[in-house]
Design a protein around this motif. Structure first.
Motif, PDB file in Angstrom:
ATOM      1  N   THR A 226       0.510  -1.447   0.134  1.00 13.40           N
ATOM      2  CA  THR A 226      -0.291   0.097   0.146  1.00 13.40           C
ATOM      3  C   THR A 226       0.510   1.318   0.270  1.00 13.40           C
ATOM      4  O   THR A 226      -0.223   2.588   0.084  1.00 13.40           O
ATOM      5  N   ARG A 228       2.825   3.297  -2.399  1.00 15.46           N
ATOM      6  CA  ARG A 228       2.008   3.644  -3.415  1.00 15.46           C
ATOM      7  C   ARG A 228       1.008   4.589  -2.961  1.00 15.46           C
ATOM      8  O   ARG A 228       0.125   6.259  -2.990  1.00 15.46           O
ATOM      9  N   GLY A 229      -0.621   3.953  -2.139  1.00 14.76           N
ATOM     10  CA  GLY A 229      -1.758   4.540  -2.108  1.00 14.76           C
ATOM     11  C   GLY A 229      -1.444   5.198  -0.695  1.00 14.76           C
ATOM     12  O   GLY A 229      -2.389   6.610  -1.037  1.00 14.76           O
ATOM     13  N   SER A 232      -0.810   8.581  -2.366  1.00 14.60           N
ATOM     14  CA  SER A 232      -1.774   9.056  -2.739  1.00 14.60           C
ATOM     15  C   SER A 232      -1.896  10.081  -1.892  1.00 14.60           C
ATOM     16  O   SER A 232      -2.884  10.797  -1.275  1.00 14.60           O
ATOM     17  N   ALA A 240      -6.664  12.340  -4.033  1.00 14.37           N
ATOM     18  CA  ALA A 240      -6.178  10.683  -3.778  1.00 14.37           C
ATOM     19  C   ALA A 240      -7.758   9.714  -4.873  1.00 14.37           C
ATOM     20  O   ALA A 240      -7.017   9.515  -6.026  1.00 14.37           O
ATOM     21  N   GLU A 245      -7.423   7.061  -7.300  1.00 15.19           N
ATOM     22  CA  GLU A 245      -7.029   6.002  -5.621  1.00 15.19           C
ATOM     23  C   GLU A 245      -8.197   5.978  -5.317  1.00 15.19           C
ATOM     24  O   GLU A 245      -9.375   6.298  -4.719  1.00 15.19           O
ATOM     25  N   HIS A 246      -8.780   4.419  -5.004  1.00 16.72           N
ATOM     26  CA  HIS A 246      -9.223   3.959  -3.899  1.00 16.72           C
ATOM     27  C   HIS A 246      -9.130   3.499  -2.699  1.00 16.72           C
ATOM     28  O   HIS A 246      -8.853   3.267  -2.239  1.00 16.72           O
ATOM     29  N   VAL A 247      -9.465   5.077  -2.098  1.00 17.45           N
ATOM     30  CA  VAL A 247      -9.030   6.127  -0.162  1.00 17.45           C
ATOM     31  C   VAL A 247     -10.305   4.563   0.371  1.00 17.45           C
ATOM     32  O   VAL A 247      -8.626   4.345   0.972  1.00 17.45           O
ATOM     33  N   THR A 250      -7.811   1.492   0.725  1.00 12.59           N
ATOM     34  CA  THR A 250      -5.672   1.463   0.762  1.00 12.59           C
ATOM     35  C   THR A 250      -5.968   1.414   2.382  1.00 12.59           C
ATOM     36  O   THR A 250      -5.028   1.003   2.561  1.00 12.59           O
TER      37      THR A 250
END
Length: 348
Positions: A226, A228-229, A232, A240, A245-247, A250
């Motif tokens: 995670t 990289r997420g 974001s 994000a 990005e799937h906030v 993540t």
């Protein structure tokens, strides 16, 4: 773009300008420091030993008391490294998930939740299997994390860094009182629990390490995936999401990895504070805010800090020793104060 996002973007840009060779050099230096403190942990302790004793003890010999002492220090050193790495990584991830510079497993009540679950399990249900204790600690850590986040999310603004810190402090205080309430009527178990609550790596064995290692490995893998997420999320949820990005996913995955690390580490070594708080701040000063570098660096530096603290605790009170949980508080508090004074603490 809000002021917070603009400030964060500027911080990321400054971090991005750090040359990769500089980051590699810092990581290499941390690995060298880990090797040095590991050697010191095996060589120094309550009983003075010679280098031939060290070589023989590391090789598995236990013909003399000195060699036996060295042999016992090897799993203790490995456990200190493993637990320190887990706490350093968990602290960095928790600070990234909550964008709270004061977040760590202790302040957010995660380690206290794990401690309460273990104490209740041992006192009322007679839990004895080490793997079961680890699972109970992880469930307690997860329950505490959910409770703190739920309380911190109440009211306007949602789960702000300040509200999370206050909710964590209140939850930790409440759980500590419950632990005392469970232990006080059980005088026979109070001493053992009291030393466990301080936090320490004494009495380590490779069997204990092997039992907890799978949990720590899975937690570390989830956290690293995670990274990289988390970069974001540091820009804010809206930005994000705009970046694809799937906030929610993540945040849940990263938090689950950190909880797994903190719960398992607490089960095997007790609640040890300040490692997850101070280490990520120190690492940001050296390698920047990019979690792809911050997470592995925090892992290594956490191992260095806890192993060094264990060595110090064995040397300062000869022929007795000071538990590592006390030493990390003594070492970690001044380091964190120095970091706060040097760099203004803000939301991450």
């Amino acid at each position: 773009m809000t002021t917070a996002v603009r400030g964060r973007t500027a911080q990321d840009a400054a971090s991005a300008r750090r040359p990769v060779p500089v980051r590699v050099a810092w990581l290499a230096a941390a690995l060298v420091a880990l090797a040095l403190v590991g050697a010191a942990s095996v060589a120094f302790g309550v009983r003075a030993v010679t280098w031939p004793d060290v070589v023989a003890g590391v090789g598995g010999a236990s013909n003399t008391l000195a060699e036996a002492a060295v042999l016992q220090r090897v799993p203790r050193t490995v456990l200190a490294m493993v637990v320190g790495a887990a706490l350093g990584l968990a602290g960095a991830v928790m600070q990234g998930v909550t964008r709270n510079p004061l977040a760590d497993p202790g302040i957010l009540g995660v380690t206290t939740g794990a401690s309460l679950a273990v104490v209740v399990g041992l006192a009322f249900f007679g839990l004895a299997a080490p793997t079961t204790v680890i699972w109970v600690a992880i469930l307690g850590a997860a329950g505490a994390a959910v409770l703190v986040y739920s309380i911190g999310s109440l009211g306007r603004g949602g789960a702000t860094p300040l509200k999370l810190a206050l909710a964590g402090a209140a939850t930790s205080a409440a759980f500590s009182s419950l632990i005392s309430a469970v232990l006080l009527p059980r005088v026979d178990a109070l001493t053992d629990f009291r030393f466990w609550q301080i936090g320490g790596v004494g009495g380590a064995s490779f069997s204990r390490i092997l039992q907890v290692l799978p949990f720590l490995a899975v937690g570390a893998l989830v956290c690293v995936v995670t990274a990289r997420g988390l970069n974001s999320l540091a820009l804010g949820d809206d930005v994000a999401a705009g970046l694809g990005e799937h906030v929610a996913r993540t945040r849940v995955l990263a938090a689950a990895g950190a909880i797994l690390l903190a719960g398992a580490a607490t089960a095997v070594a007790g609640p040890i504070g300040f490692v997850g708080l101070a280490v990520p701040h120190l690492c940001r000063l050296l390698v920047g805010v990019d979690h792809r570098w911050l997470l592995p660096f925090s892992t290594v530096v956490g191992a260095v800090l806890l192993t060094a603290a264990d060595v110090i605790g064995r040397l300062v009170a000869r022929p007795a020793e000071v538990d590592v949980g006390i030493v990390t508080a003594i070492i970690g508090a001044p380091i964190f104060i120095w970091i706060v004074r040097r760099q203004k603490v803000r939301a991450l």
